[in-house]
Design a protein around this motif. Structure first.
Motif, PDB file in Angstrom:
ATOM      1  N   LEU A  48       1.104  -1.057  -0.021  1.00 45.19           N
ATOM      2  CA  LEU A  48      -0.007   0.067  -0.074  1.00 45.19           C
ATOM      3  C   LEU A  48       0.753   1.212  -0.003  1.00 45.19           C
ATOM      4  CD1 LEU A  48      -2.542  -0.894   2.883  1.00 45.19           C
ATOM      5  CD2 LEU A  48      -2.568  -1.459   0.377  1.00 45.19           C
ATOM      6  N   GLN A  49       0.887   2.205  -0.971  1.00 47.09           N
ATOM      7  CA  GLN A  49       1.801   2.968  -1.243  1.00 47.09           C
ATOM      8  C   GLN A  49       0.961   4.409  -1.069  1.00 47.09           C
ATOM      9  OE1 GLN A  49       3.351   2.032  -5.223  1.00 47.09           O
ATOM     10  NE2 GLN A  49       5.410   1.932  -4.027  1.00 47.09           N
ATOM     11  N   PHE A  50       1.361   5.171  -0.143  1.00 47.32           N
ATOM     12  CA  PHE A  50       0.444   6.346   0.314  1.00 47.32           C
ATOM     13  C   PHE A  50       1.291   7.511  -0.158  1.00 47.32           C
ATOM     14  CE2 PHE A  50      -0.825   3.214   3.393  1.00 47.32           C
ATOM     15  CZ  PHE A  50      -1.848   3.200   3.278  1.00 47.32           C
ATOM     16  N   ALA A  51       0.463   8.474  -0.804  1.00 52.21           N
ATOM     17  CA  ALA A  51       1.034   9.541  -1.538  1.00 52.21           C
ATOM     18  C   ALA A  51       0.026  10.682  -1.515  1.00 52.21           C
ATOM     19  CB  ALA A  51       1.551   9.245  -2.881  1.00 52.21           C
ATOM     20  N   GLU A  52       0.647  12.120  -1.127  1.00 51.58           N
ATOM     21  CA  GLU A  52       0.060  13.186  -1.178  1.00 51.58           C
ATOM     22  C   GLU A  52      -0.049  13.865  -2.498  1.00 51.58           C
ATOM     23  OE1 GLU A  52       1.880  15.589   2.123  1.00 51.58           O
ATOM     24  OE2 GLU A  52       1.686  13.765   3.345  1.00 51.58           O
ATOM     25  N   PRO A  53      -1.377  14.027  -2.970  1.00 51.66           N
ATOM     26  CA  PRO A  53      -1.478  14.676  -4.585  1.00 51.66           C
ATOM     27  C   PRO A  53      -1.394  15.917  -4.235  1.00 51.66           C
ATOM     28  CG  PRO A  53      -3.446  14.091  -3.525  1.00 51.66           C
ATOM     29  CD  PRO A  53      -2.558  13.519  -2.627  1.00 51.66           C
ATOM     30  N   PRO A  54      -1.176  16.708  -5.302  1.00 51.89           N
ATOM     31  CA  PRO A  54      -0.911  18.157  -5.310  1.00 51.89           C
ATOM     32  C   PRO A  54      -2.515  19.045  -5.639  1.00 51.89           C
ATOM     33  CG  PRO A  54      -0.434  17.372  -7.464  1.00 51.89           C
ATOM     34  CD  PRO A  54      -0.745  16.356  -6.815  1.00 51.89           C
ATOM     35  N   VAL A  55      -3.335  18.224  -5.009  1.00 51.03           N
ATOM     36  CA  VAL A  55      -4.880  18.785  -5.236  1.00 51.03           C
ATOM     37  C   VAL A  55      -5.616  19.009  -3.560  1.00 51.03           C
ATOM     38  CG1 VAL A  55      -5.228  17.671  -7.403  1.00 51.03           C
ATOM     39  CG2 VAL A  55      -5.803  16.400  -5.163  1.00 51.03           C
ATOM     40  N   GLU A  56      -6.469  19.645  -3.562  1.00 54.33           N
ATOM     41  CA  GLU A  56      -6.792  20.018  -2.349  1.00 54.33           C
ATOM     42  C   GLU A  56      -7.952  18.882  -1.836  1.00 54.33           C
ATOM     43  OE1 GLU A  56      -6.436  22.456  -0.125  1.00 54.33           O
ATOM     44  OE2 GLU A  56      -4.855  22.919  -1.398  1.00 54.33           O
ATOM     45  N   GLU A  57      -8.862  18.261  -2.940  1.00 52.82           N
ATOM     46  CA  GLU A  57      -9.871  17.324  -2.542  1.00 52.82           C
ATOM     47  C   GLU A  57      -9.488  15.917  -3.040  1.00 52.82           C
ATOM     48  OE1 GLU A  57     -13.475  16.214  -1.297  1.00 52.82           O
ATOM     49  OE2 GLU A  57     -12.743  18.212  -1.299  1.00 52.82           O
TER      50      GLU A  57
END
Length: 125
Positions: A48-57
């Motif tokens: 499971l690879q968790f990443a923070e996208p460059p979007v608000e929602e």
């Protein structure tokens, strides 16, 4: 080689919080991480690879985890201890309950990023 599931990227508002949530809930170890990913490895090797996208929602996704009865009991206890809202059904009409579908037990809840998570003790097929 037979087909098997290797990894998925789970979009997170806070990758550390999400990875910790799944590690604690499913009793999984951290795995080596790289780039934008914070990894958690399931017993079968799936990442499971968790990443923070460059979007608000964050767009909600559904992830279901097949667990044994003992882990279900421990994970369900942790959900209740932490006050995580949960339901017996995916429509969220039976709050605070589990279900006994398909000869096993199941529960639905949301992870820290708002994804719909399901724990079940018997596969649907």
């Amino acid at each position: 080689m037979p087909v098997s599931f290797d990894h998925t990227i789970i979009v997170s508002k806070n990758r550390e919080e999400s990875a910790r949530f799944f590690r604690d809930l499913l009793e999984c170890p951290a795995a080596p991480s790289w780039g934008p990913f914070l990894n958690v490895q399931l017993d079968d090797g799936t990442l499971l690879q968790f990443a923070e996208p460059p979007v608000e929602e964050v767009q909600m996704q559904h992830y279901a985890f097949l667990v044994d009865d003992d882990l279900f009991d421990r994970a369900y206890d942790r959900l209740r201890e932490r006050g995580v809202e949960h339901w017996a059904d995916p429509q969220m009409t039976r709050p605070g309950e589990t279900n006994t579908g398909h000869g096993g037990r199941g529960v639905y809840f949301k992870d820290p990023a708002g994804h719909a998570i399901e724990l079940l003790t018997r596969p649907y097929l």
